[in-house]
Design a protein around this motif. Sequence first.
Motif, PDB file in Angstrom:
ATOM      1  N   ASP A 193       0.862  -1.281   0.296  1.00  0.00           N
ATOM      2  CA  ASP A 193      -0.089  -0.008   0.056  1.00  0.00           C
ATOM      3  C   ASP A 193       1.065   1.418  -0.171  1.00  0.00           C
ATOM      4  OD1 ASP A 193      -2.159   2.030   0.214  1.00  0.00           O
ATOM      5  OD2 ASP A 193      -2.587   1.219   2.284  1.00  0.00           O
ATOM      6  N   VAL A 194       0.904   2.046  -0.994  1.00  0.00           N
ATOM      7  CA  VAL A 194       1.475   3.054  -1.292  1.00  0.00           C
ATOM      8  C   VAL A 194       0.274   4.483  -1.295  1.00  0.00           C
ATOM      9  CG1 VAL A 194       2.968   4.864  -2.989  1.00  0.00           C
ATOM     10  CG2 VAL A 194       3.516   2.318  -2.791  1.00  0.00           C
ATOM     11  N   ARG A 195       0.706   5.333  -0.291  1.00  0.00           N
ATOM     12  CA  ARG A 195      -0.209   6.695   0.080  1.00  0.00           C
ATOM     13  C   ARG A 195      -0.223   7.040  -0.862  1.00  0.00           C
ATOM     14  NH1 ARG A 195      -2.642   6.238   6.204  1.00  0.00           N
ATOM     15  NH2 ARG A 195      -3.092   4.168   6.000  1.00  0.00           N
ATOM     16  N   ALA A 196      -0.766   8.254  -1.432  1.00  0.00           N
ATOM     17  CA  ALA A 196      -0.141   9.542  -2.112  1.00  0.00           C
ATOM     18  C   ALA A 196      -1.253  10.357  -1.840  1.00  0.00           C
ATOM     19  CB  ALA A 196       0.045   9.477  -3.863  1.00  0.00           C
ATOM     20  N   PRO A 197      -0.964  11.340  -1.784  1.00  0.00           N
ATOM     21  CA  PRO A 197      -1.653  13.110  -1.797  1.00  0.00           C
ATOM     22  C   PRO A 197      -2.792  13.152  -3.116  1.00  0.00           C
ATOM     23  CG  PRO A 197       0.818  13.558  -1.426  1.00  0.00           C
ATOM     24  CD  PRO A 197       1.032  12.397  -2.570  1.00  0.00           C
ATOM     25  N   GLU A 198      -3.853  13.564  -2.999  1.00  0.00           N
ATOM     26  CA  GLU A 198      -4.726  13.510  -4.059  1.00  0.00           C
ATOM     27  C   GLU A 198      -4.617  14.462  -5.187  1.00  0.00           C
ATOM     28  OE1 GLU A 198      -8.723  13.205  -3.445  1.00  0.00           O
ATOM     29  OE2 GLU A 198      -8.574  15.025  -2.037  1.00  0.00           O
ATOM     30  N   TYR A 203       4.485  12.608  -8.856  1.00  0.00           N
ATOM     31  CA  TYR A 203       4.237  11.870  -7.169  1.00  0.00           C
ATOM     32  C   TYR A 203       5.849  11.227  -7.893  1.00  0.00           C
ATOM     33  CZ  TYR A 203      -0.307  12.161  -7.246  1.00  0.00           C
ATOM     34  OH  TYR A 203      -1.645  13.384  -6.525  1.00  0.00           O
ATOM     35  N   THR A 204       7.016  11.728  -7.857  1.00  0.00           N
ATOM     36  CA  THR A 204       8.165  10.342  -7.998  1.00  0.00           C
ATOM     37  C   THR A 204       8.638  10.258  -6.580  1.00  0.00           C
ATOM     38  OG1 THR A 204       9.566  13.052  -9.356  1.00  0.00           O
ATOM     39  CG2 THR A 204      10.657  11.352  -8.312  1.00  0.00           C
ATOM     40  N   ALA A 205       8.422  10.466  -5.413  1.00  0.00           N
ATOM     41  CA  ALA A 205       8.776   9.115  -4.336  1.00  0.00           C
ATOM     42  C   ALA A 205       7.523   8.673  -4.029  1.00  0.00           C
ATOM     43  CB  ALA A 205       8.625  10.425  -3.555  1.00  0.00           C
ATOM     44  N   GLU A 206       6.833   8.391  -4.898  1.00  0.00           N
ATOM     45  CA  GLU A 206       6.234   7.541  -4.600  1.00  0.00           C
ATOM     46  C   GLU A 206       6.206   5.973  -5.837  1.00  0.00           C
ATOM     47  OE1 GLU A 206       3.976  11.099  -2.723  1.00  0.00           O
ATOM     48  OE2 GLU A 206       4.794  10.389  -4.389  1.00  0.00           O
ATOM     49  N   ALA A 207       6.630   7.279  -7.013  1.00  0.00           N
ATOM     50  CA  ALA A 207       6.622   5.895  -8.404  1.00  0.00           C
ATOM     51  C   ALA A 207       8.540   4.562  -7.794  1.00  0.00           C
ATOM     52  CB  ALA A 207       7.193   6.843 -10.289  1.00  0.00           C
ATOM     53  N   PHE A 235       0.253  10.883 -12.207  1.00  0.00           N
ATOM     54  CA  PHE A 235       1.539  10.211 -11.325  1.00  0.00           C
ATOM     55  C   PHE A 235       2.304   8.836 -12.572  1.00  0.00           C
ATOM     56  CE2 PHE A 235       2.545   5.310 -10.370  1.00  0.00           C
ATOM     57  CZ  PHE A 235       2.775   4.786  -9.496  1.00  0.00           C
ATOM     58  N   PHE A 236       1.135   8.315 -13.169  1.00  0.00           N
ATOM     59  CA  PHE A 236       2.315   7.639 -14.723  1.00  0.00           C
ATOM     60  C   PHE A 236       3.341   8.052 -15.848  1.00  0.00           C
ATOM     61  CE2 PHE A 236      -1.314   4.390 -13.983  1.00  0.00           C
ATOM     62  CZ  PHE A 236      -0.398   3.413 -13.900  1.00  0.00           C
ATOM     63  N   ASP A 237       2.936   9.568 -15.464  1.00  0.00           N
ATOM     64  CA  ASP A 237       4.135  10.948 -16.119  1.00  0.00           C
ATOM     65  C   ASP A 237       5.287  10.567 -15.055  1.00  0.00           C
ATOM     66  OD1 ASP A 237       5.347  12.395 -18.245  1.00  0.00           O
ATOM     67  OD2 ASP A 237       4.919  14.075 -16.736  1.00  0.00           O
ATOM     68  N   SER A 238       4.966  10.331 -14.271  1.00  0.00           N
ATOM     69  CA  SER A 238       6.809  10.716 -13.024  1.00  0.00           C
ATOM     70  C   SER A 238       6.890   8.745 -12.830  1.00  0.00           C
ATOM     71  CB  SER A 238       6.052  10.340 -11.432  1.00  0.00           C
ATOM     72  OG  SER A 238       5.245  12.052 -11.667  1.00  0.00           O
ATOM     73  N   PHE A 239       6.474   7.909 -13.049  1.00  0.00           N
ATOM     74  CA  PHE A 239       6.511   6.568 -12.774  1.00  0.00           C
ATOM     75  C   PHE A 239       7.215   6.159 -14.668  1.00  0.00           C
ATOM     76  CE2 PHE A 239       5.447   2.150 -14.214  1.00  0.00           C
ATOM     77  CZ  PHE A 239       6.021   1.239 -13.272  1.00  0.00           C
ATOM     78  N   ARG A 240       6.657   6.655 -15.855  1.00  0.00           N
ATOM     79  CA  ARG A 240       7.356   6.581 -16.882  1.00  0.00           C
ATOM     80  C   ARG A 240       8.951   7.880 -16.495  1.00  0.00           C
ATOM     81  NH1 ARG A 240       4.917   8.647 -21.882  1.00  0.00           N
ATOM     82  NH2 ARG A 240       4.538  10.657 -21.330  1.00  0.00           N
ATOM     83  N   ARG A 241       8.962   8.410 -16.183  1.00  0.00           N
ATOM     84  CA  ARG A 241      10.832   8.795 -15.904  1.00  0.00           C
ATOM     85  C   ARG A 241      11.447   8.443 -16.004  1.00  0.00           C
ATOM     86  NH1 ARG A 241       7.123  13.690 -15.407  1.00  0.00           N
ATOM     87  NH2 ARG A 241       7.973  14.037 -12.806  1.00  0.00           N
ATOM     88  N   ILE A 242      11.183   7.651 -14.153  1.00  0.00           N
ATOM     89  CA  ILE A 242      11.782   6.695 -13.800  1.00  0.00           C
ATOM     90  C   ILE A 242      12.345   5.187 -13.259  1.00  0.00           C
ATOM     91  CG2 ILE A 242      11.620   8.701 -11.870  1.00  0.00           C
ATOM     92  CD1 ILE A 242      10.380   6.552 -10.126  1.00  0.00           C
TER      93      ILE A 242
END
Length: 412
Positions: A193-198, A203-207, A235-242
């Motif tokens: 479970d990864v909580r994130a601000p809505e 969302y680099t840290a969460e990614a 989120f997935f934009d941050s996810f894609r970058r890393i």
Amino acid sequence: MSAAALTVCGALAAACGVMPGTSAPSASTIKVMTWAPENTRATNMPGMPATARAYARWVNAGGGIDGRDLQVVTCNDTNDSSGARDCAQRAVDEGVVAVVGSYSQFGRATLPTLEAAGIPFIGGYGVTPIEFTSPASYPVHGGQPALMAGLGRQLADRCAQVTLVRPDTTAGDALPPQIDAGLAAGRRGPVDDVRAPEDASEYTAEARRSLTRARTEPGTGNCVAAALGERTHTFFDSFRRIRAGHTPVRVGSVIGSVDQSVVDRAGGASGPYEGALISAWYPVATDRRWGTMREVIREHAFEDNRVDPTDAGAQTTWVAYTVLKQVVESLDGGEVSARTVRRALDGGLTVGTGGLTPPLRWRFEDLLAMNDHPRIVNADVTFQTVRDGRLVAARRGFVNVSDTLEHSGRPG
């Protein structure tokens, strides 16, 4: 002078207090409300009230519902409890016969007011548990519980471990046990479970955290699921970058967080959603069963870019107004009021939606045997995937997750 005033009022209906596409109140008018958050920093669902207005223009152009004009009052719940409470009170003050096809994360601020006034709530979006416990609520799908259980069942076939990125909110707290129910049905363990601000802008840290399992346990078929509403794309934009350099990870989400417009903005087949597994309430937006809705949008909302036929909110509003129309027609010219609408719904009326859902009926014996969500009468979902940049069916027909929900044994 009176004739001139009426002419001006007819040309400028909105200025006279009447929503465009509806008629002035009269003895033969059916007044309803649709509410949703608009212009907020977090979740926004402007397509739902816009769809309601387009629906009203369409039915009124054809003579109304059973000879009565449909008047739609809309309200912005501002994505907070105060705004939501104001919308519910306005519904009472306006004397609406139902609240139809609406969205709010603050059901506890709205439904008690509707209950006290005897106003039915038809076809909410299903993001709060009270929508599935209140006797005033008549849901048209299984809400977030069904979506998350369906996603868990989909991912269980492909993933040894699933990480869920979800809002750090009360509504978000319900999501892990719901997806866990689907994973357990596929003999998989609970999510990380990864909580994130809505309302975050990145969302680099969460990614990075979501990729931890894939980095430390390569080759085990790990998956990352995100259900952040309209911030899922962020989120997935941050996810894609890393994610470059990491073990390939399959991604998943639910309709409402991802739709065709989101996939397109992210780059289509070359974007992060290619191959994603998506759980949805309805058939894919290109299915012929959405033909009437698409035609209505072309003819009655062609200049309103808020109305997107691929949006789950707009689709839910369409289905909810389909229910309303059949309820009114079942009254066979009799009184249309909050009381008669609820009596028809409670009395066993079966509503068909042209195959967009199974037949809907809200008798006691039709309710799901689930303590936390007993008002669910439709626990069907569809499995979709992104292939060549398009959301398509991953499996034919509906998948019923009622057993998964009933035996989850976890709070929702």
